[in-house]
Design an enzyme around this catalytic site. Structure first.
Site, PDB file in Angstrom:
ATOM      1  N   CYS A   1       6.599  -7.167  -9.133  1.00 37.81           N
ATOM      2  CA  CYS A   1       5.610  -7.711  -8.059  1.00 37.81           C
ATOM      3  C   CYS A   1       4.483  -8.446  -8.821  1.00 37.81           C
ATOM      4  O   CYS A   1       4.454  -9.814  -8.581  1.00 37.81           O
ATOM      5  CB  CYS A   1       5.100  -6.492  -7.193  1.00 37.81           C
ATOM      6  SG  CYS A   1       6.499  -5.447  -6.471  1.00 37.81           S
TER       7      CYS A   1
ATOM      8  N   HIS B   1      -1.315  -7.638  -3.707  1.00 36.74           N
ATOM      9  CA  HIS B   1      -1.222  -7.005  -5.028  1.00 36.74           C
ATOM     10  C   HIS B   1      -1.525  -7.938  -6.395  1.00 36.74           C
ATOM     11  O   HIS B   1      -0.696  -7.896  -7.215  1.00 36.74           O
ATOM     12  CB  HIS B   1       0.455  -6.906  -5.236  1.00 36.74           C
ATOM     13  CG  HIS B   1       0.605  -5.643  -6.080  1.00 36.74           C
ATOM     14  ND1 HIS B   1       1.973  -5.359  -6.229  1.00 36.74           N
ATOM     15  CD2 HIS B   1      -0.069  -4.762  -6.763  1.00 36.74           C
ATOM     16  CE1 HIS B   1       2.076  -4.169  -7.109  1.00 36.74           C
ATOM     17  NE2 HIS B   1       0.704  -4.009  -7.439  1.00 36.74           N
TER      18      HIS B   1
END
Length: 599
Positions: A123, A179
């Site tokens: 990610c 993130h």
């Protein structure tokens, strides 16, 4: 009770400019002396007729949709970047999946499919490279992801994509998963170039409650509106639906005559595997429960993207928009994802971890309905979008991305000939790797991967390397019995593949072409000389949501740092003052002694 539909409510009302004609009718009616009520009724009916008389070729409205209003075109396009989470390479209809994705199939078929498109295997790296245009080795994020408890974030000295777009007049909005770190306020999305932010800061969480536990005793709420916890949205709404509603609201409130950048980073289809009930109806035949849940989540996501597209048309943005769709990494078979026929999975540098679903859809494309097989990487979006926005990239900024718009839109050759997939110096070293195995050029114990034209080289420990065919999903979990398992040869720490001829990485050519291996090892070594130190700090106990009102959020207090600096400065001044006084006092005593007559 959780909503059962990702479609969301009908789109919000049209923006003010769409009501100009009815207002004129109203004014004419007043002058004519009609009753106000009659005028309003007549204006409403006439408005409906006017919409039906849109120019030929406009899309007919479906439920909750209105045709696109006529808007004066602007030179800068609206930029819409949609990032799916953990979508496998096979998990789209046009790659042969059993999962139904009619929206993605249609948008891709009418646009340009990217069939040689690469991202990162997890990610944070993909997101950081998209927003900076730089490889991980140039931001210090080359190892793993940013953990919720780490005092770490995307380095503040990197100019982000939304910051560059704001410089040329774009309004910038992010909806979904960040993130990229949040330990201090300066790391938050609104401080990194976004005018508005609505979404989560962490890498995953419950789709309905928006809570996340990183470890026992480390749990908190993770839904933000700009810089504050969005407690008002703690209503058990499924995140895919909730994010789509917010996108509709943003589009309804903006003027399509002014350029907009919209970054939609959906949580789906990352674990935990959750979806509204009605999306399971089409997948009762899928025995594997994880695959079935995953399929339901992806169908819901597909429908949500359809609603985003309809909102772009409804509010006058579509005709001047560029929609880019991408997954952030490969699928995870243990969580229902499939990368077949590619090798490996999320978290690995095999093709199944880094080769992604991607396409561009836009009325502005010159060659629509085509397939692009040129080399494209997620870092390329940074310079490409800034160029499309008529922005400038500072000459002193060393980017790793290329402007690939002409490659996509016109079918020209890609300016990109290589990709550094990564060099991770602190990942678990391969036991059998050595400088000798790397011909004295490279330590093959280090995890790394590079692509140069047709060739791909991997060193160290590339990660889980099985091929996971569709029949593996016949039981509760991917059945290893059906997998084509690979036992790595003793002493093996280097692999070479011709990806153009062998996209499934079945034939290792490292022994056959040692000259090519040496060339790629030298290229790795050259890249490594430009790397910055790895940023991967230890866990900070102050990150515990219990210390922050039950919310995941910035815990590093700038005020405390300033107070400490001031205190230190004050203490230093006091010490210096005391030292001076002592010196002055000592000097006066000396002078007195020197002035005493001797007998």
């Amino acid at each position: 009770m959780a909503p059962r539909d990702c479609a969301g409510p009908p789109p919000p009302p049209l923006p003010p400019q769409a009501w100009v004609w009815p207002r004129k009718m109203l004014a004419m009616g007043v002058l004519a002396g009609f009753w106000v009520l009659s005028l309003l009724t007549y204006g409403y009916l006439s408005w409906g007729q006017g919409l039906e008389e849109e120019e030929e070729g406009a899309m007919r409205p479906q439920t909750g949709e209105r045709p696109e209003p006529s808007i004066t075109t602007i030179s800068q396009p609206h930029l819409i970047f949609i990032l799916a989470d953990d979508q496998g390479f096979r998990d789209v209809g046009y790659h042969g999946s059993e999962i139904k994705t009619p929206t993605l199939d249609k948008l891709a078929a009418e646009g340009v499919k990217l069939e040689n498109y690469y991202v990162q295997p997890i990610c944070t790296p993909s997101r950081s490279q998209f927003i900076t245009g730089k490889y991980q080795i140039h931001t210090g994020l080359q190892h793993s992801i940013i953990r919720p408890t780490q005092p770490n974030c995307l380095p503040l000295d990197n100019a982000t994509l939304p910051q560059k777009l704001k410089e040329v007049g774009y309004s910038t909005h992010m909806v979904g998963k960040w993130h990229l770190g949040f330990y201090r306020k300066e790391c938050m999305p609104t401080k990194r170039g976004f005018d508005t932010f609505f979404g989560s800061l962490l890498g995953s969480g419950d789709y309905y409650t928006h809570y996340k536990c990183d470890s026992p005793g480390m749990c908190g709420y993770d839904l933000y509106e700009n810089d504050n916890a969005a407690w008002d949205y703690d209503n058990g709404i499924y995140s895919t639906q909730m994010y789509t509603q917010r996108v509709q609201q943003i589009l309804a409130s903006r003027d399509p005559r002014k350029p907009i950048f919209l970054y939609i980073a959906y949580q789906a289809v990352h674990s935990p595997l959750q979806a509204p009930g009605r999306y399971f109806e089409h997948y009762r035949s899928i025995i594997n429960i994880n695959r079935r849940r995953y399929a339901a989540m992806l169908s819901c996501l597909d429908e949500a993207i359809n609603n985003v597209t309809l909102a772009l048309k409804t509010y006058g943005f579509y005709n001047n928009s560029i929609i880019i769709y991408s997954s952030d990494n490969g699928g995870q078979p243990t969580a229902g994802g499939s990368n077949w026929p590619l090798r490996g999975s999320k978290g690995t540098y095999w093709e199944g971890g880094i080769r992604a679903v991607g396409f561009v859809h836009s009325p502005l494309l010159k060659n629509k309905g085509t397939v692009c097989k040129e080399l494209v990487h997620i870092t390329d979006w940074y310079p490409t979008l800034i160029s499309l926005a008529e922005g400038q990239i500072d000459e002193d900024i060393q980017l790793d991305g290329y402007d690939i718009w002409e490659t996509i839109s016109e079918g020209l050759r890609s300016p990109r000939v290589d990709i550094l997939h990564n060099i991770d110096p602190i990942y678990t070293k391969a036991k059998n790797g050595s400088w000798a195995a790397g011909y004295g050029i490279w330590n093959t114990a280090i995890q790394s991967a590079i692509r140069v034209q047709h060739w791909k080289l991997l060193t160290g420990n590339p990660g889980y390397s099985d091929w996971v065919p569709p029949q593996s999903f016949s039981n509760l979990g991917p059945n290893r019995w059906h997998n084509e398992r690979i036992t790595l040869s003793t002493g093996k720490s280097v692999w070479l593949f011709n990806i153009t001829a062998d996209p499934y990485e079945r034939v290792d050519l490292s022994n056959r072409y040692p000259g090519v291996v040496k060339q790629l090892l030298r290229r790795l070594s050259q890249f490594n000389k430009t790397a910055v130190p790895v940023r991967y700090p230890p866990k900070d106990p102050r990150s515990n949501p219990r210390l922050n009102g039950g919310v995941w959020g910035p815990w590093y207090k700038e005020e405390n740092k300033k107070l400490k600096l001031r205190k230190n400065k004050t203490e230093k001044k006091q010490k210096k003052s005391k030292t001076r006084k002592k010196q002055q006092k000592a000097g006066s005593f000396t002078n007195c002694r020197l002035g005493v007559p001797r007998g």
